[in-house]
Design a protein around this motif. Sequence first.
Motif, PDB file in Angstrom:
ATOM      1  N   MET A   1     -91.357  34.521  80.602  1.00 27.68           N
ATOM      2  CA  MET A   1     -90.270  35.310  81.131  1.00 27.68           C
ATOM      3  C   MET A   1     -88.962  34.522  81.126  1.00 27.68           C
ATOM      4  O   MET A   1     -87.942  35.022  80.691  1.00 27.68           O
ATOM      5  CB  MET A   1     -90.649  35.779  82.537  1.00 27.68           C
ATOM      6  N   VAL A   2     -88.997  33.290  81.631  1.00 22.34           N
ATOM      7  CA  VAL A   2     -87.796  32.468  81.669  1.00 22.34           C
ATOM      8  C   VAL A   2     -87.322  32.158  80.254  1.00 22.34           C
ATOM      9  O   VAL A   2     -86.120  32.199  79.973  1.00 22.34           O
ATOM     10  CB  VAL A   2     -88.056  31.168  82.469  1.00 22.34           C
ATOM     11  N   GLN A   3     -88.249  31.876  79.377  1.00 19.72           N
ATOM     12  CA  GLN A   3     -87.891  31.576  77.999  1.00 19.72           C
ATOM     13  C   GLN A   3     -87.248  32.796  77.336  1.00 19.72           C
ATOM     14  O   GLN A   3     -86.301  32.655  76.564  1.00 19.72           O
ATOM     15  CB  GLN A   3     -89.132  31.140  77.225  1.00 19.72           C
ATOM     16  N   GLN A   4     -87.726  33.969  77.654  1.00 19.92           N
ATOM     17  CA  GLN A   4     -87.171  35.189  77.082  1.00 19.92           C
ATOM     18  C   GLN A   4     -85.736  35.421  77.578  1.00 19.92           C
ATOM     19  O   GLN A   4     -84.851  35.791  76.796  1.00 19.92           O
ATOM     20  CB  GLN A   4     -88.054  36.368  77.469  1.00 19.92           C
ATOM     21  N   VAL A   5     -85.493  35.175  78.851  1.00 20.88           N
ATOM     22  CA  VAL A   5     -84.146  35.308  79.403  1.00 20.88           C
ATOM     23  C   VAL A   5     -83.221  34.278  78.777  1.00 20.88           C
ATOM     24  O   VAL A   5     -82.066  34.573  78.443  1.00 20.88           O
ATOM     25  CB  VAL A   5     -84.179  35.171  80.941  1.00 20.88           C
ATOM     26  N   PHE A   6     -83.711  33.055  78.592  1.00 19.01           N
ATOM     27  CA  PHE A   6     -82.906  31.997  77.987  1.00 19.01           C
ATOM     28  C   PHE A   6     -82.521  32.355  76.553  1.00 19.01           C
ATOM     29  O   PHE A   6     -81.374  32.169  76.138  1.00 19.01           O
ATOM     30  CB  PHE A   6     -83.671  30.667  78.021  1.00 19.01           C
ATOM     31  N   HIS A   7     -83.449  32.874  75.789  1.00 21.78           N
ATOM     32  CA  HIS A   7     -83.151  33.259  74.407  1.00 21.78           C
ATOM     33  C   HIS A   7     -82.165  34.425  74.362  1.00 21.78           C
ATOM     34  O   HIS A   7     -81.313  34.487  73.480  1.00 21.78           O
ATOM     35  CB  HIS A   7     -84.430  33.598  73.648  1.00 21.78           C
ATOM     36  N   GLN A   8     -82.264  35.321  75.332  1.00 20.03           N
ATOM     37  CA  GLN A   8     -81.300  36.424  75.404  1.00 20.03           C
ATOM     38  C   GLN A   8     -79.919  35.879  75.741  1.00 20.03           C
ATOM     39  O   GLN A   8     -78.912  36.342  75.200  1.00 20.03           O
ATOM     40  CB  GLN A   8     -81.754  37.447  76.452  1.00 20.03           C
ATOM     41  N   PHE A   9     -79.855  34.893  76.635  1.00 19.75           N
ATOM     42  CA  PHE A   9     -78.581  34.257  76.995  1.00 19.75           C
ATOM     43  C   PHE A   9     -77.956  33.594  75.770  1.00 19.75           C
ATOM     44  O   PHE A   9     -76.736  33.632  75.590  1.00 19.75           O
ATOM     45  CB  PHE A   9     -78.812  33.237  78.111  1.00 19.75           C
ATOM     46  N   LEU A  10     -78.770  32.973  74.929  1.00 21.13           N
ATOM     47  CA  LEU A  10     -78.250  32.303  73.741  1.00 21.13           C
ATOM     48  C   LEU A  10     -77.683  33.268  72.714  1.00 21.13           C
ATOM     49  O   LEU A  10     -76.914  32.865  71.838  1.00 21.13           O
ATOM     50  CB  LEU A  10     -79.336  31.445  73.093  1.00 21.13           C
ATOM     51  N   ARG A  11     -78.009  34.524  72.800  1.00 24.33           N
ATOM     52  CA  ARG A  11     -77.484  35.520  71.874  1.00 24.33           C
ATOM     53  C   ARG A  11     -76.090  36.002  72.253  1.00 24.33           C
ATOM     54  O   ARG A  11     -75.423  36.634  71.457  1.00 24.33           O
ATOM     55  CB  ARG A  11     -78.423  36.715  71.805  1.00 24.33           C
ATOM     56  N   TRP A  12     -75.661  35.724  73.476  1.00 24.20           N
ATOM     57  CA  TRP A  12     -74.336  36.137  73.911  1.00 24.20           C
ATOM     58  C   TRP A  12     -73.277  35.331  73.165  1.00 24.20           C
ATOM     59  O   TRP A  12     -73.538  34.205  72.720  1.00 24.20           O
ATOM     60  CB  TRP A  12     -74.166  35.922  75.403  1.00 24.20           C
ATOM     61  N   PRO A  13     -72.053  35.839  73.056  1.00 26.60           N
ATOM     62  CA  PRO A  13     -70.979  35.071  72.407  1.00 26.60           C
ATOM     63  C   PRO A  13     -70.721  33.744  73.132  1.00 26.60           C
ATOM     64  O   PRO A  13     -70.889  33.641  74.353  1.00 26.60           O
ATOM     65  CB  PRO A  13     -69.767  35.993  72.521  1.00 26.60           C
ATOM     66  N   LEU A  14     -70.315  32.753  72.371  1.00 33.00           N
ATOM     67  CA  LEU A  14     -70.124  31.396  72.904  1.00 33.00           C
ATOM     68  C   LEU A  14     -69.120  31.365  74.054  1.00 33.00           C
ATOM     69  O   LEU A  14     -69.360  30.713  75.072  1.00 33.00           O
ATOM     70  CB  LEU A  14     -69.681  30.453  71.785  1.00 33.00           C
ATOM     71  N   LEU A  15     -68.004  32.056  73.927  1.00 37.45           N
ATOM     72  CA  LEU A  15     -66.994  32.026  74.987  1.00 37.45           C
ATOM     73  C   LEU A  15     -67.509  32.640  76.283  1.00 37.45           C
ATOM     74  O   LEU A  15     -67.174  32.166  77.370  1.00 37.45           O
ATOM     75  CB  LEU A  15     -65.725  32.742  74.526  1.00 37.45           C
ATOM     76  N   VAL A  16     -68.318  33.662  76.180  1.00 38.15           N
ATOM     77  CA  VAL A  16     -68.901  34.273  77.376  1.00 38.15           C
ATOM     78  C   VAL A  16     -69.844  33.292  78.055  1.00 38.15           C
ATOM     79  O   VAL A  16     -69.827  33.139  79.283  1.00 38.15           O
ATOM     80  CB  VAL A  16     -69.629  35.591  77.017  1.00 38.15           C
ATOM     81  N   ARG A  17     -70.652  32.594  77.269  1.00 37.99           N
ATOM     82  CA  ARG A  17     -71.582  31.606  77.844  1.00 37.99           C
ATOM     83  C   ARG A  17     -70.819  30.475  78.522  1.00 37.99           C
ATOM     84  O   ARG A  17     -71.171  30.057  79.629  1.00 37.99           O
ATOM     85  CB  ARG A  17     -72.499  31.049  76.763  1.00 37.99           C
ATOM     86  N   ILE A  18     -69.780  29.969  77.876  1.00 39.50           N
ATOM     87  CA  ILE A  18     -68.979  28.887  78.466  1.00 39.50           C
ATOM     88  C   ILE A  18     -68.335  29.353  79.762  1.00 39.50           C
ATOM     89  O   ILE A  18     -68.337  28.632  80.763  1.00 39.50           O
ATOM     90  CB  ILE A  18     -67.925  28.383  77.463  1.00 39.50           C
ATOM     91  N   PHE A  19     -67.782  30.561  79.754  1.00 40.15           N
ATOM     92  CA  PHE A  19     -67.150  31.111  80.946  1.00 40.15           C
ATOM     93  C   PHE A  19     -68.151  31.242  82.092  1.00 40.15           C
ATOM     94  O   PHE A  19     -67.871  30.845  83.223  1.00 40.15           O
ATOM     95  CB  PHE A  19     -66.511  32.464  80.618  1.00 40.15           C
ATOM     96  N   LEU A  20     -69.329  31.773  81.830  1.00 41.32           N
ATOM     97  CA  LEU A  20     -70.341  31.949  82.876  1.00 41.32           C
ATOM     98  C   LEU A  20     -70.836  30.612  83.421  1.00 41.32           C
ATOM     99  O   LEU A  20     -71.053  30.468  84.634  1.00 41.32           O
ATOM    100  CB  LEU A  20     -71.512  32.763  82.348  1.00 41.32           C
ATOM    101  N   ILE A  21     -71.008  29.646  82.540  1.00 39.63           N
ATOM    102  CA  ILE A  21     -71.436  28.324  82.993  1.00 39.63           C
ATOM    103  C   ILE A  21     -70.363  27.673  83.859  1.00 39.63           C
ATOM    104  O   ILE A  21     -70.657  27.092  84.909  1.00 39.63           O
ATOM    105  CB  ILE A  21     -71.811  27.433  81.787  1.00 39.63           C
ATOM    106  N   ALA A  22     -69.097  27.793  83.462  1.00 35.38           N
ATOM    107  CA  ALA A  22     -68.000  27.214  84.244  1.00 35.38           C
ATOM    108  C   ALA A  22     -67.890  27.877  85.615  1.00 35.38           C
ATOM    109  O   ALA A  22     -67.749  27.191  86.639  1.00 35.38           O
ATOM    110  CB  ALA A  22     -66.688  27.340  83.483  1.00 35.38           C
ATOM    111  N   ILE A  23     -67.967  29.204  85.649  1.00 33.72           N
ATOM    112  CA  ILE A  23     -67.901  29.929  86.923  1.00 33.72           C
ATOM    113  C   ILE A  23     -69.077  29.542  87.819  1.00 33.72           C
ATOM    114  O   ILE A  23     -68.912  29.333  89.026  1.00 33.72           O
ATOM    115  CB  ILE A  23     -67.884  31.451  86.674  1.00 33.72           C
ATOM    116  N   SER A  24     -70.259  29.413  87.224  1.00 34.72           N
ATOM    117  CA  SER A  24     -71.439  29.023  87.999  1.00 34.72           C
ATOM    118  C   SER A  24     -71.282  27.622  88.585  1.00 34.72           C
ATOM    119  O   SER A  24     -71.604  27.390  89.758  1.00 34.72           O
ATOM    120  CB  SER A  24     -72.693  29.079  87.128  1.00 34.72           C
ATOM    121  N   LEU A  25     -70.803  26.693  87.784  1.00 29.81           N
ATOM    122  CA  LEU A  25     -70.612  25.321  88.275  1.00 29.81           C
ATOM    123  C   LEU A  25     -69.577  25.267  89.387  1.00 29.81           C
ATOM    124  O   LEU A  25     -69.772  24.567  90.391  1.00 29.81           O
ATOM    125  CB  LEU A  25     -70.194  24.399  87.131  1.00 29.81           C
ATOM    126  N   MET A  26     -68.471  25.984  89.233  1.00 28.18           N
ATOM    127  CA  MET A  26     -67.451  25.993  90.281  1.00 28.18           C
ATOM    128  C   MET A  26     -67.996  26.579  91.578  1.00 28.18           C
ATOM    129  O   MET A  26     -67.707  26.059  92.664  1.00 28.18           O
ATOM    130  CB  MET A  26     -66.227  26.785  89.820  1.00 28.18           C
TER     131      MET A  26
END
Length: 66
Positions: A1-26
């Motif tokens: 399940m976690v691996q499936q969510v991770f692979h789905q996350f990797l399919r998102w555009p790069l800028l969206v992933r960077i933005f979500l990671i930055a917001i999460s860290l903040m």
Amino acid sequence: MVQQVFHQFLRWPLLVRIFLIAISLMTVFGILIHYVEPDTFPSYFDGIWWAVITMSTVGYGDFVPA
């Protein structure tokens, strides 16, 4: 399940992933600094504000860790 969510996350555009990671860290570090220094950062918002200002390298100086 976690691996499936991770692979789905990797399919998102790069800028969206960077933005979500930055917001999460903040958010995580803002909440963490609120618990570490509750006198300096009396609310979650103050901690998150500090994290945003620190990560953007603006550094207003209105909130600083003791």
